[in-house]
Design a protein around this motif. Structure first.
Motif, PDB file in Angstrom:
ATOM      1  N   SER A 160       0.819  -1.212   0.000  1.00  0.00           N
ATOM      2  CA  SER A 160       0.000   0.000   0.000  1.00  0.00           C
ATOM      3  C   SER A 160       0.856   1.267   0.000  1.00  0.00           C
ATOM      4  CB  SER A 160      -0.929   0.007   1.219  1.00  0.00           C
ATOM      5  OG  SER A 160      -1.796  -1.098   1.202  1.00  0.00           O
ATOM      6  N   ALA A 269      -5.172   2.291  -3.939  1.00  0.00           N
ATOM      7  CA  ALA A 269      -6.530   1.944  -3.508  1.00  0.00           C
ATOM      8  C   ALA A 269      -6.705   0.440  -3.394  1.00  0.00           C
ATOM      9  CB  ALA A 269      -7.553   2.516  -4.491  1.00  0.00           C
ATOM     10  N   LEU A 272      -4.698  -0.671  -0.367  1.00  0.00           N
ATOM     11  CA  LEU A 272      -5.369  -0.300   0.878  1.00  0.00           C
ATOM     12  C   LEU A 272      -6.558  -1.217   1.139  1.00  0.00           C
ATOM     13  CD1 LEU A 272      -5.246   1.764   3.159  1.00  0.00           C
ATOM     14  CD2 LEU A 272      -6.810   3.220   1.840  1.00  0.00           C
ATOM     15  N   GLY A 273      -7.255  -1.586   0.064  1.00  0.00           N
ATOM     16  CA  GLY A 273      -8.343  -2.546   0.220  1.00  0.00           C
ATOM     17  C   GLY A 273      -7.835  -3.885   0.715  1.00  0.00           C
ATOM     18  N   LEU A 318     -11.918   4.219  -7.767  1.00  0.00           N
ATOM     19  CA  LEU A 318     -11.122   4.004  -6.548  1.00  0.00           C
ATOM     20  C   LEU A 318     -11.924   3.214  -5.509  1.00  0.00           C
ATOM     21  CD1 LEU A 318      -9.358   7.467  -6.088  1.00  0.00           C
ATOM     22  CD2 LEU A 318      -8.293   5.296  -6.717  1.00  0.00           C
ATOM     23  N   ALA A 319     -13.189   3.573  -5.347  1.00  0.00           N
ATOM     24  CA  ALA A 319     -14.023   2.863  -4.371  1.00  0.00           C
ATOM     25  C   ALA A 319     -14.200   1.401  -4.776  1.00  0.00           C
ATOM     26  CB  ALA A 319     -15.383   3.552  -4.258  1.00  0.00           C
ATOM     27  N   LEU A 322     -11.003  -0.460  -4.097  1.00  0.00           N
ATOM     28  CA  LEU A 322     -10.838  -0.637  -2.652  1.00  0.00           C
ATOM     29  C   LEU A 322     -11.611  -1.868  -2.178  1.00  0.00           C
ATOM     30  CD1 LEU A 322      -9.721   0.817  -0.009  1.00  0.00           C
ATOM     31  CD2 LEU A 322     -12.048   1.702   0.227  1.00  0.00           C
TER      32      LEU A 322
END
Length: 554
Positions: A160, A269, A272-273, A318-319, A322
């Protein structure tokens, strides 16, 4: 919170000092390898305009994970895993220091850069199975699933933030700074491994040959239905899910009309997910079976891939990445936990290495296939197809249902009567043929046959060859089991692998026998025509070599 809940919480293994020290050191080494990757890619882009050579940097770093995974697993099972880890880190450190040196002297060329990246990647590929298999020696059994999740989480944390840190270092001091950081970040891991007072367990047997150890690992997966299902499901998930890393640069460039910064944000992203997925893992394990969560993940990841295909908004993409990263990591970590806790210690390193090679190979092959398809029909359409296939992969669960893996037994042989050997044998003597006669009441014949099929798989997974079960045509109550081992050493290893579930399976089959009789075991040295060349003066030595050469009943 109860004691059980505390032991199963994600952070519980960090309460064990040796695991905490090794985990923190592994976090630094993961940062180092990712930071070096940024420096190497940047150096290659400065050395040549060939895009293929730039792409080969990651290949040189990652290809050893697939190329030497099984040999690395065999080595980790054959020798002291702490020493294997130290040796692997020394190899990686030599590659990192060498890369620093040639860069400082101005001797760096594309082939030299790829060669040193391959050396570093090989060291880490050798390190992985030994480190992961040794986790069970660092924490209590009830904390093992959380420890495995944390081991994967350290890489996700580095993934990340490592590339971004690497970019800052390269921009500030050049690629040599990234190479130097990687070399320095190996030192804490070397220090904690040298200080680890690992409990030494004297080996009961001579080690397997290297080739036989690799064959044993493959046979274990082949004849262990539970592990085989996990491997096959991993292949399916990797082949379809490989579309995400394969097309990530094109998602940034063609779908979002962005450049390198957008690409970096998308990678962040997804990483991070992945970190979020590791954090949520205890909650997931408490509420879902592995099979149910696997199907949910397939639907979630498939939906997110389709969302990325049709999105032109950076925030929406991005969402979606993630969420996809969280789901991706959670299921692969669950698979890793299942493989590790379900594999006996004698084959844990090989089982993990085959699993890792399956992930790497599935994703690599899938990435190639999706790249080819994207050239033909476009990025958006390819992502849509991949998303639909990922959702459709839930149907695989109806054919290959994932089991819930129980913790494998320790490496303690079955407590059965030993038999004295009166023939002069060496470890290379063989083949060794084993027959077992059973007296089975006619009423139990069908149940006995079905029970012995489960025993068959256990025997073959432990190293038995040529297994067969026959029934006497003159005495239908007499059944004979037969199998062989290539050498006496192989048979000794096989007999010491009858542990845990293997013992239970044997006890189940023997509960169906005539209670007035016991199984009759014979171990014979097979002598094919022409294999014995005695001279007239050569005696036939029958020597009692004592209990040290005896083996428990199969």
């Amino acid at each position: 919170m109860t004691e059980t809940e505390k032991s199963q919480s994600l952070l519980a293994p960090l309460g064990v000092p040796v695991f905490r020290r090794i985990w923190l050191a592994s976090l630094l080494s993961n940062f180092g390898i990712l930071i070096q990757g940024v420096g190497a890619a940047w150096s290659m882009s400065r050395l040549t305009d060939d895009i293929t050579m730039v792409a080969l940097v990651q290949t040189a770093l990652m290809f050893p994970l697939m190329l030497i995974a099984l040999p690395a697993g065999a080595i980790s099972d054959m020798f002291d895993r702490r020493l294997v880890c130290i040796g692997a880190l020394v190899v990686a450190l030599v590659g990192a220091v060498g890369l620093c040196a040639v860069t400082a002297m101005g001797l760096l060329t594309p082939p030299i850069l790829l060669a040193f990246c391959f050396v570093v990647g090989s060291g880490m590929a050798l390190f992985g199975p030994a480190w992961q298999a040794s986790v069970s020696e660092q924490v209590p059994p009830e904390a093992l699933p959380s420890a495995v999740a944390l081991a994967g989480m350290s890489y996700n944390v580095a993934r990340s933030f490592g590339p971004a840190i690497g970019g800052v270092i390269v921009a500030s001091v050049g690629a040599i700074g990234a190479f130097a950081v990687n070399a320095v970040f190996y030192l804490p891991m070397l220090a904690v491994l040298l200080l680890w007072k690992r409990r030494h367990e004297p080996p009961r047997l001579s080690p397997e040959t290297f080739w036989r150890a690799m064959v044993s690992g493959i046979r274990f997966i082949r004849y262990s239905p539970s592990h085989r299902i996990f491997i096959l499901r991993t292949v399916v998930f990797g082949l379809v899910g490989g579309v995400i890393p394969a097309l990530m640069p094109l998602i940034a460039r063609e779908l979002l009309s962005g450049g390198a910064p957008v690409y970096g944000v998308l990678l962040g992203a997804f990483g991070l997910g992945a970190l979020l997925g590791a954090v949520l893992l205890p909650w997931i394990r408490a509420r879902f079976s592995t099979e149910i969560w696997s199907r949910l993940v397939a639907m979630i990841v498939g939906a997110m891939i389709i969302c990325v295909a049709f999105s032109r908004s950076e925030a929406v993409t991005l969402a979606a990445l993630l969420v996809a990263g969280a789901a991706w990591t959670s299921i692969l970590t669950l698979f890793t936990i299942s493989i590790q806790v379900g594999a006996p210690r004698w084959v844990a390193g090989r089982a993990l290495s085959i699993f890792q090679a399956t992930i790497a190979g599935g994703v690599a092959l899938g990435a190639w296939g999706w790249g080819e398809l994207a050239d033909q029909i476009g990025v958006k359409e390819t992502l849509a197809v991949a998303g639909a296939l990922m959702i459709g992969s839930t149907l695989v669960g109806f054919v290959l249902r994932l089991p819930e893996m129980a913790v494998a037994g320790a490496n303690e042989p079955a407590n059965r009567e030993d038999h004295t050997v009166l023939l002069d044998l060496t470890l290379r003597s063989g083949p060794i043929v084993i027959t077992v006669d059973y007296d089975v009441p006619l009423a139990n014949a069908r149940a006995f046959y079905e029970a012995m099929q489960r025993v068959r798989r256990s025997r073959q997974a432990s190293g038995a060859y040529g297994w067969s079960l026959s029934r006497d045509i003159a005495d239908p109550t007499l059944w004979t089991e037969r199998f062989h081992s290539p050498t006496w050493n192989d048979y000794l290893h096989l007999s010491h692998r009858v542990v845990g579930a293997g013992v239970d399976l044997q006890d189940q089959s023997r509960s169906l026998l005539d209670p007035t009789s016991m199984p009759r075991v014979r171990r014979m040295l097979e002598r094919p025509a022409g294999s014995v060349r005695w001279k007239d003066e050569t005696p036939d030595r029958g020597v009692d070599i004592g209990p040290s050469a005896s083996a428990g009943a199969p």
